[in-house]
Write a protein that holds these residues in place. Structure first.
Motif, PDB file in Angstrom:
ATOM      1  N   THR A   5      16.105  16.699  10.455  1.00 47.94           N
ATOM      2  CA  THR A   5      14.877  15.925  10.506  1.00 47.94           C
ATOM      3  C   THR A   5      14.857  15.114  11.779  1.00 47.94           C
ATOM      4  O   THR A   5      15.897  14.859  12.368  1.00 47.94           O
ATOM      5  N   PRO A   6      13.675  14.699  12.242  1.00 46.12           N
ATOM      6  CA  PRO A   6      13.612  13.941  13.485  1.00 46.12           C
ATOM      7  C   PRO A   6      14.418  12.660  13.390  1.00 46.12           C
ATOM      8  O   PRO A   6      14.286  11.897  12.439  1.00 46.12           O
ATOM      9  N   GLY A   7      15.268  12.422  14.368  1.00 47.19           N
ATOM     10  CA  GLY A   7      16.068  11.205  14.422  1.00 47.19           C
ATOM     11  C   GLY A   7      15.610  10.338  15.566  1.00 47.19           C
ATOM     12  O   GLY A   7      14.654  10.644  16.264  1.00 47.19           O
ATOM     13  N   PRO A   8      16.308   9.223  15.812  1.00 47.20           N
ATOM     14  CA  PRO A   8      15.960   8.366  16.930  1.00 47.20           C
ATOM     15  C   PRO A   8      16.046   9.152  18.233  1.00 47.20           C
ATOM     16  O   PRO A   8      16.961   9.940  18.433  1.00 47.20           O
ATOM     17  N   SER A 121      12.073  17.918  24.078  1.00 45.38           N
ATOM     18  CA  SER A 121      12.957  18.132  22.930  1.00 45.38           C
ATOM     19  C   SER A 121      12.151  18.542  21.702  1.00 45.38           C
ATOM     20  O   SER A 121      10.948  18.284  21.600  1.00 45.38           O
ATOM     21  N   ASP A 122      12.831  19.187  20.774  1.00 45.50           N
ATOM     22  CA  ASP A 122      12.210  19.698  19.557  1.00 45.50           C
ATOM     23  C   ASP A 122      12.261  18.621  18.477  1.00 45.50           C
ATOM     24  O   ASP A 122      13.347  18.252  18.011  1.00 45.50           O
ATOM     25  N   PRO A 123      11.122  18.094  18.035  1.00 52.47           N
ATOM     26  CA  PRO A 123      11.134  17.019  17.037  1.00 52.47           C
ATOM     27  C   PRO A 123      11.646  17.458  15.668  1.00 52.47           C
ATOM     28  O   PRO A 123      11.907  16.616  14.808  1.00 52.47           O
ATOM     29  N   GLU A 124      11.787  18.760  15.460  1.00 57.84           N
ATOM     30  CA  GLU A 124      12.285  19.253  14.174  1.00 57.84           C
ATOM     31  C   GLU A 124      13.812  19.301  14.127  1.00 57.84           C
ATOM     32  O   GLU A 124      14.383  19.653  13.102  1.00 57.84           O
ATOM     33  N   GLN A 125      14.476  18.959  15.227  1.00 58.00           N
ATOM     34  CA  GLN A 125      15.932  19.009  15.268  1.00 58.00           C
ATOM     35  C   GLN A 125      16.508  17.630  15.553  1.00 58.00           C
ATOM     36  O   GLN A 125      15.862  16.782  16.161  1.00 58.00           O
ATOM     37  N   SER A 126      17.751  17.432  15.108  1.00 63.53           N
ATOM     38  CA  SER A 126      18.472  16.199  15.397  1.00 63.53           C
ATOM     39  C   SER A 126      19.955  16.533  15.457  1.00 63.53           C
ATOM     40  O   SER A 126      20.582  16.805  14.432  1.00 63.53           O
ATOM     41  N   ALA A 155      26.711   7.217   7.029  1.00 65.12           N
ATOM     42  CA  ALA A 155      27.670   7.801   7.956  1.00 65.12           C
ATOM     43  C   ALA A 155      26.921   8.367   9.155  1.00 65.12           C
ATOM     44  O   ALA A 155      25.856   8.981   8.998  1.00 65.12           O
ATOM     45  N   LEU A 156      27.469   8.163  10.340  1.00 65.66           N
ATOM     46  CA  LEU A 156      26.935   8.814  11.530  1.00 65.66           C
ATOM     47  C   LEU A 156      27.639  10.154  11.680  1.00 65.66           C
ATOM     48  O   LEU A 156      28.868  10.243  11.594  1.00 65.66           O
ATOM     49  N   VAL A 157      26.860  11.206  11.888  1.00 64.05           N
ATOM     50  CA  VAL A 157      27.390  12.566  11.969  1.00 64.05           C
ATOM     51  C   VAL A 157      26.766  13.275  13.162  1.00 64.05           C
ATOM     52  O   VAL A 157      25.741  12.850  13.700  1.00 64.05           O
ATOM     53  N   HIS A 158      27.411  14.340  13.592  1.00 59.63           N
ATOM     54  CA  HIS A 158      26.798  15.200  14.602  1.00 59.63           C
ATOM     55  C   HIS A 158      27.101  16.659  14.280  1.00 59.63           C
ATOM     56  O   HIS A 158      28.074  16.982  13.593  1.00 59.63           O
ATOM     57  N   GLU A 159      26.249  17.528  14.777  1.00 61.77           N
ATOM     58  CA  GLU A 159      26.394  18.955  14.501  1.00 61.77           C
ATOM     59  C   GLU A 159      27.647  19.517  15.176  1.00 61.77           C
ATOM     60  O   GLU A 159      28.122  18.988  16.183  1.00 61.77           O
ATOM     61  N   HIS A 183      20.651  10.014  23.624  1.00 65.92           N
ATOM     62  CA  HIS A 183      20.833  10.616  24.942  1.00 65.92           C
ATOM     63  C   HIS A 183      21.113  12.111  24.846  1.00 65.92           C
ATOM     64  O   HIS A 183      21.537  12.732  25.824  1.00 65.92           O
ATOM     65  N   VAL A 184      20.918  12.663  23.663  1.00 63.91           N
ATOM     66  CA  VAL A 184      21.021  14.114  23.447  1.00 63.91           C
ATOM     67  C   VAL A 184      19.617  14.643  23.182  1.00 63.91           C
ATOM     68  O   VAL A 184      18.934  14.170  22.259  1.00 63.91           O
ATOM     69  N   LEU A 185      19.186  15.611  23.967  1.00 67.62           N
ATOM     70  CA  LEU A 185      17.873  16.218  23.774  1.00 67.62           C
ATOM     71  C   LEU A 185      18.053  17.611  23.178  1.00 67.62           C
ATOM     72  O   LEU A 185      18.758  18.454  23.757  1.00 67.62           O
ATOM     73  N   GLU A 186      17.403  17.844  22.038  1.00 67.85           N
ATOM     74  CA  GLU A 186      17.550  19.100  21.308  1.00 67.85           C
ATOM     75  C   GLU A 186      16.446  20.075  21.727  1.00 67.85           C
ATOM     76  O   GLU A 186      15.267  19.804  21.494  1.00 67.85           O
ATOM     77  N   MET A 187      16.831  21.187  22.303  1.00 70.77           N
ATOM     78  CA  MET A 187      15.854  22.197  22.704  1.00 70.77           C
ATOM     79  C   MET A 187      15.568  23.143  21.534  1.00 70.77           C
ATOM     80  O   MET A 187      16.421  23.365  20.664  1.00 70.77           O
ATOM     81  N   ALA A 188      14.386  23.712  21.528  1.00 68.64           N
ATOM     82  CA  ALA A 188      13.975  24.584  20.427  1.00 68.64           C
ATOM     83  C   ALA A 188      14.887  25.794  20.287  1.00 68.64           C
ATOM     84  O   ALA A 188      15.076  26.313  19.185  1.00 68.64           O
ATOM     85  N   ASP A 189      15.470  26.269  21.406  1.00 72.17           N
ATOM     86  CA  ASP A 189      16.320  27.457  21.360  1.00 72.17           C
ATOM     87  C   ASP A 189      17.766  27.144  20.996  1.00 72.17           C
ATOM     88  O   ASP A 189      18.626  28.018  21.019  1.00 72.17           O
ATOM     89  N   GLY A 190      18.060  25.883  20.671  1.00 71.57           N
ATOM     90  CA  GLY A 190      19.416  25.493  20.295  1.00 71.57           C
ATOM     91  C   GLY A 190      20.221  24.878  21.417  1.00 71.57           C
ATOM     92  O   GLY A 190      21.314  24.340  21.174  1.00 71.57           O
ATOM     93  N   HIS A 191      19.715  24.957  22.644  1.00 73.02           N
ATOM     94  CA  HIS A 191      20.425  24.323  23.751  1.00 73.02           C
ATOM     95  C   HIS A 191      20.350  22.810  23.609  1.00 73.02           C
ATOM     96  O   HIS A 191      19.428  22.273  22.986  1.00 73.02           O
TER      97      HIS A 191
END
Length: 282
Positions: A5-8, A121-126, A155-159, A183-191
């Motif tokens: 879901t969209p995060g900060p 960045s893709d608002p559907e990813q975090s 808890a703070l988590v990351h993929e 400071h992490v930008l999520e691209m639609a293609d997973g980059h």
């Protein structure tokens, strides 16, 4: 929030670019466009700690941070943050991982400053998120526990993805003191792109990051190959290029970090001599 879901978001993050820079362009072509076109201001990002403007070059949106708008810091020399952003881009190019968007130092309406190609960045990813404590989903790494604004345990988590792990490795070499989740930008293609690299390349240990999930894990073969190449290049042409933006001692320290990583064979864990999580973490 839950993963996916969209995060900060970083203040230089999602917005509608007039025309995005093409990711398949050669690096030389992308940086030439940033350097040579007329820079037109569109607005200012008010929440940013340093003066940050949204601008346009030849119809493509960029981020512009003038040197004279940098806030003085006690532990980094004044008026050096823009150069450190360019140095981190140069380091990213040398890895071949494309972690940092094209970044240059050039003149602008408010004087010389860092100019970076905008990434949508893709608002559907975090890639970095906050979940209920004890509910880390599969495919994610736990970083730390805390309390939210309602005093509920979270808890703070990351993929756990290759793209984000490469960013974590780059941060170790660059000695990034400010890897926030935003400071992490999520691209639609997973980059995954990393931005805001003004607090990098200090000669003293400064690593502060939310990407501690791989701490203590063995380096992967492709990471070893890249680090070996970086260690050699930092003693040669790459080191010479970086000396335009950071001090010779800071280049030597970056090379020493490569050597230390290779010698240990594992991603480092949090130290005990300095704060290891940037605050706020987003």
């Amino acid at each position: 929030m839950t993963p996916g879901t969209p995060g900060p978001q970083d203040p230089t993050g999602p917005a509608r670019p007039t025309e995005p820079y093409e990711p398949d362009e050669p690096d030389e072509q992308r940086t030439a466009r940033l350097l040579e076109g007329e820079l037109r201001l569109q607005g200012r990002v008010m929440p940013a700690s340093n003066a940050t403007f949204v601008a346009e070059i030849d119809g493509a949106r960029v981020v512009y941070k003038p040197v004279r708008g940098e806030r003085p810091l006690w532990d980094f020399p004044d008026h050096t943050l823009a150069g450190r952003e360019v140095a981190t881009y140069e380091l990213s190019v040398a890895t071949g991982w494309d972690v940092v968007p094209p970044t240059v130092l050039r003149d602008g309406p408010h004087g010389p400053g860092m100019v970076q190609a905008w990434q949508e960045s893709d608002p559907e990813q975090s890639a970095v998120d906050v979940v209920r404590a004890g509910e880390v989903p599969p495919g994610w790494h736990h970083v730390f526990d805390g309390l939210d604004a309602a005093d509920e345990p979270v808890a703070l988590v990351h993929e756990d993805t290759a793209a984000l792990r490469r960013m974590a490795v780059l941060d170790v070499v660059a000695n990034n003191a400010d890897r926030k989740g935003g400071h992490v930008l999520e691209m639609a293609d997973g980059h995954r792109y990393g931005v805001d690299h003004g607090l990098t390349f200090h000669e003293e240990p400064k690593l502060r990051t939310v990407l501690w999930g791989w701490a203590g894990e063995p380096l992967l073969p492709d990471e070893v190959a890249v680090l070996e190449r970086l260690e050699a290049d930092l003693g040669g042409d790459l080191g010479e290029r970086l000396r335009r933006w950071v001090t010779p001692l800071e280049v030597v320290a970056a090379r020493a970090r490569c050597h230390a990583l290779l010698d240990d064979g594992h991603l480092p864990g949090p130290g005990e001599d300095w704060p290891v999580i940037p605050w706020p973490p987003f």
